[in-house]
Design a protein around this motif. Sequence first.
Motif, short mmCIF file in Angstrom:
data_model
loop_
_atom_site.label_atom_id
_atom_site.label_comp_id
_atom_site.label_asym_id
_atom_site.label_seq_id
_atom_site.Cartn_x
_atom_site.Cartn_y
_atom_site.Cartn_z
N LEU A 65 0.84 -1.19 0.00
CA LEU A 65 0.00 0.00 0.00
C LEU A 65 0.88 1.24 0.00
N ALA A 66 0.74 2.05 -1.04
CA ALA A 66 1.55 3.26 -1.16
C ALA A 66 0.96 4.38 -0.32
N PHE A 67 1.80 5.35 0.02
CA PHE A 67 1.41 6.51 0.80
C PHE A 67 0.98 7.60 -0.19
N ASP A 68 -0.26 7.47 -0.69
CA ASP A 68 -0.73 8.36 -1.76
C ASP A 68 -1.73 9.39 -1.28
N SER A 69 -1.98 9.46 0.03
CA SER A 69 -2.78 10.55 0.59
C SER A 69 -2.00 11.13 1.75
N SER A 70 -2.26 12.38 2.08
CA SER A 70 -1.46 13.06 3.07
C SER A 70 -2.30 14.09 3.80
N TYR A 71 -2.00 14.27 5.09
CA TYR A 71 -2.65 15.33 5.86
C TYR A 71 -1.98 16.67 5.64
N THR A 72 -0.74 16.63 5.18
CA THR A 72 0.05 17.86 5.09
C THR A 72 0.20 18.40 3.68
N VAL A 73 0.18 17.52 2.70
CA VAL A 73 0.37 17.92 1.30
C VAL A 73 -0.98 17.99 0.63
N ASN A 74 -1.25 19.09 -0.08
CA ASN A 74 -2.56 19.20 -0.73
C ASN A 74 -2.45 19.33 -2.24
N LEU A 75 -1.27 19.12 -2.80
CA LEU A 75 -1.09 19.12 -4.25
C LEU A 75 -0.91 17.67 -4.69
N LYS A 76 -1.89 17.12 -5.36
CA LYS A 76 -1.89 15.70 -5.70
C LYS A 76 -1.49 15.42 -7.14
N SER A 77 -1.61 16.43 -8.01
CA SER A 77 -1.37 16.17 -9.43
C SER A 77 0.09 15.84 -9.67
N ASN A 78 0.35 15.06 -10.70
CA ASN A 78 1.72 14.83 -11.13
C ASN A 78 1.77 14.77 -12.65
N ILE A 79 2.96 14.92 -13.22
CA ILE A 79 3.06 15.15 -14.66
C ILE A 79 3.67 13.99 -15.42
N GLY A 80 4.06 12.94 -14.72
CA GLY A 80 4.60 11.80 -15.44
C GLY A 80 6.04 12.02 -15.88
N PHE A 81 6.58 11.00 -16.55
CA PHE A 81 7.98 11.02 -16.98
C PHE A 81 8.03 10.80 -18.48
N ASP A 82 8.33 11.84 -19.21
CA ASP A 82 8.36 11.76 -20.67
C ASP A 82 9.76 11.52 -21.22
N LYS A 83 10.78 11.98 -20.48
CA LYS A 83 12.16 11.86 -20.95
C LYS A 83 12.95 11.00 -19.97
N ILE A 84 13.19 9.75 -20.37
CA ILE A 84 13.93 8.80 -19.54
C ILE A 84 15.14 8.32 -20.34
N SER A 85 16.30 8.42 -19.70
CA SER A 85 17.53 7.97 -20.34
C SER A 85 18.20 6.97 -19.42
N GLU A 86 18.54 5.76 -19.96
CA GLU A 86 19.13 4.71 -19.14
C GLU A 86 20.52 4.37 -19.63
#
Length: 913
Positions: A65-86
């Motif tokens: 179970l991931a920690f995906d809710s928070s009492y302190t953080v109120n910005l939930k949106s994320n933008i993903g990863f478009d540029k990955i270099s390995e």
Amino acid sequence: MNKFYWFLFLIFFYDSSYGQSAGNFVGYEKSGESLIVQGTSGVLKIQAITSEIFKVQFLNSKTSLAFDSSYTVNLKSNIGFDKISESNNSIQLLFQNCSLEINKIPLSIALKSGNEVKIEDDQGIRYSQDSVFLSFRINPSEVFHGAGGRPFGPDLNKKAFEFYNTWEHAYYDQATGLSQSFNVPFIISSHKYGLLLDSDQPGMMRMYVGSLDSTRLNIEILSAGRWAYYLIHGDSNDKILENYTLLTGRQPLPPRWALGYIQSKFGYKNQSEATNAVSKLQNQGFPLDAVGLDLYWYGDETKMGTMDWYAPTWPSPEDMMTRLKAKGVKTILITDPYISTKSDQYQSAETLSLFAKRYDSGQTYTQDIWNGTVGLLDIFKPETQTWLWEKYKKLSLQGVGGWWTDKIEPDYHPFDAYHILGNARQVHNLYSLFWSGNLFEHYKKDFPEKRLFNLTRSGWTGSQRYGVLPWSGDVARYWAGLKLQIPIIVQAGMSGLAYMHSDIGGFATMSDKTDKDEELDLRWFQFGTFSPITRNHGQRPNPEPFNLSEPFYSIVKNYLNIRYQLLPYTYSLAWKNSISGRPICMPMDYFENRKNLGDINDQYFFGENMIVAPVLLHGMPSRKVVLPGGKWFNFWTDEMYEGNKNIFPTLTVEHIPVYAKAGSFIPLSSSKKRSTDFYTSDSLTVKFFQDISTPSSTFSMFHDDGIDPNSLTNGKYELVDFTGRVSADSIQITTVRKKSFEKSIAKRNLVFEIKNLTSPPVALKINGKDYPVVQYANEFTSASAYYNLANKELKIRYDWECKDPLIITITRDGLGIITATEPPKPANIFTVYPNPGLSRDPLSVKIKFVESGDYSLEVFNNTGTIVAGKQLGKQQNGTVVNFMLDVKKLKGAYIFKLSNEKGKIQTKTIVIE
């Protein structure tokens, strides 16, 4: 905090294996907007909240179970990863201004800017039974700020401290600063990043910032909760705090009256005593906006938690509050999280099962504290929140103007108490956050036309979004206690808590300290004038300033009036905080990343334009003031100083050292006000500390009705921009209202005080028309200007129609007026001829360059508009350039400005006939 407990805790840590980590890299995959990195012994879940805010979690497996809710953080949106270099050794997650680098063996994450590593975790988050460990590699030379309201520093490097909200009565020593009432697990580095830790059960934490190993930041936690950390990138402190407050919430504007003077004490025991104090203050000319009532409003300490007036001593509170409000004075009431068993409301709360419980029996957890036997409200229960709000609402409807939420650390919180959210030790740090959040959300719903005033003693990450106005607790009435207030205010500001302030005069009067120390009162009042909140409070029986003798009485009254004069400036700082997260009080390295500025603990920025250096010792004849780069003006005398050096001003009882930055605009309210209720910003004195070293500067003044909680979101406010353009031959001040609303002021009476004008103006024009300059001060009444040679100051009085731009153009006597403190430097040989010229004939321009650079030539008319020019490009030392400049259709006086990319300027005044 029990120090012995921490000792056992640390022994456990050093004997432990430091828990399970993710191990070495196995593979990765995208899951929605997250990146899941599989290790040999665990999983890292990485999210990009924005392109500069990144969240990292450790999971035992992909199905954990991931920690995906928070009492302190109120910005939930994320933008993903478009540029990955390995590559063989790492994975790069690329963004516009920064990147995350995931090292494969062992798995670790670094925040980078270009090829530079800002911070790198060391094995990530590691869990053992009820324990969590983190460590990060840092640069030993970094300066760290933040972590809540800490009485040491402001550089946190080489220090260790705890995160467990506690109360310390009568503190005055840095040793008490291991833990405070405002703990925020967020720090900012001079290496231009922020680090935030977050959990659903924060437990107890200690952080070692380079104090165990100068190259590492170690974090050790007793917690049964889930954890994440956030890496926050930014190219400046402004940007990091903008990102941090985007993540955790921005401070809403307080009611404007919160920036006035607040009188309190421990405490006004009856209605007559409180109203007499207000009348005496106002009758003697002290401005006042609120009176704070300590516990006697509900009886005495044995009736703690009774949220109702004690009728025998407060017979007509509603009438009292109505009468005070008519005078511009609001009433603030203290409330507590404990309810005494002797309170009339204890049984009601007990019947509804609103208290924290004993884990073993499920019975209400009562405890004996300093004022009797009490129960602690379980603020995490929705039923408690509703019951509590009904009490607040009833009193608010009676006319209570503001709230004072005391003891909500909570200060007495047994480890074996149990809340609906969990064990007391695990959820302790969340208590104040829930209390403030409950008050804020209900107030917003039931009083949508008003801003909440919540003076509070404790907070956690995100408390600022609930509008808290924090104070630094029960400081002892010592000079040593006063000195600690500067780092506390600065660190809190760097943690998102912009309104941290102290009890003026100190709260606790110790047995070895006489009640009367008027010098200490004076210096604390002078410091409080330049604090986010100006509030007098203490145990001493007569803290009111009308009890002071001369000269302290008159000086304190003057400073409180200065506080009200500063309202256009301080209210604009409040607006800036609400839209960007910039603190009101800032450390000395906030704008200039220099290590020697980072640990200055006895002076601070009050907004970008002012430095305040309070007097912190009895009988000081002088004190050192460190001036950063640029030029600085004594705010009281206008004397100018070069920056990047130390000065040692002689101290007087009348003032503390305050300095204004060259190029700064500081708008002041011209007329005295007895309360902010009567403030409109219709009459302003605008101080402009001009200097040729700052060719361009601006300040935005904010104004609204001071009440509407939605003025920012609904656009119901106005912004007035003051802009200065300074060259050797001219000064131009442009005043423009760039935003207005239906209550905007139509006309303002403005008095500009233009400092450092070393010679009389050759010409003065307003909006292109000549403006009269009188010769004597008694002639300076209306619609005129007056030049004071002794003070090197030009005053201009003008009634401004705010819908139209106001352009003031001052022509002065050429290069000879460059400030005398600036050493002469070789100048480019710059000639324009003939002078006067004729509009039908081109002018001949000749320039011999003494300094290499990229140059341009601009021609300005008397309203500051560019009417001609030429890009000269890069020029080398010794180069001579000749050219003809077409001036057809030009007639009158013009300023020719030669400038380079370094801001070096030369000007000529040319007349074309």
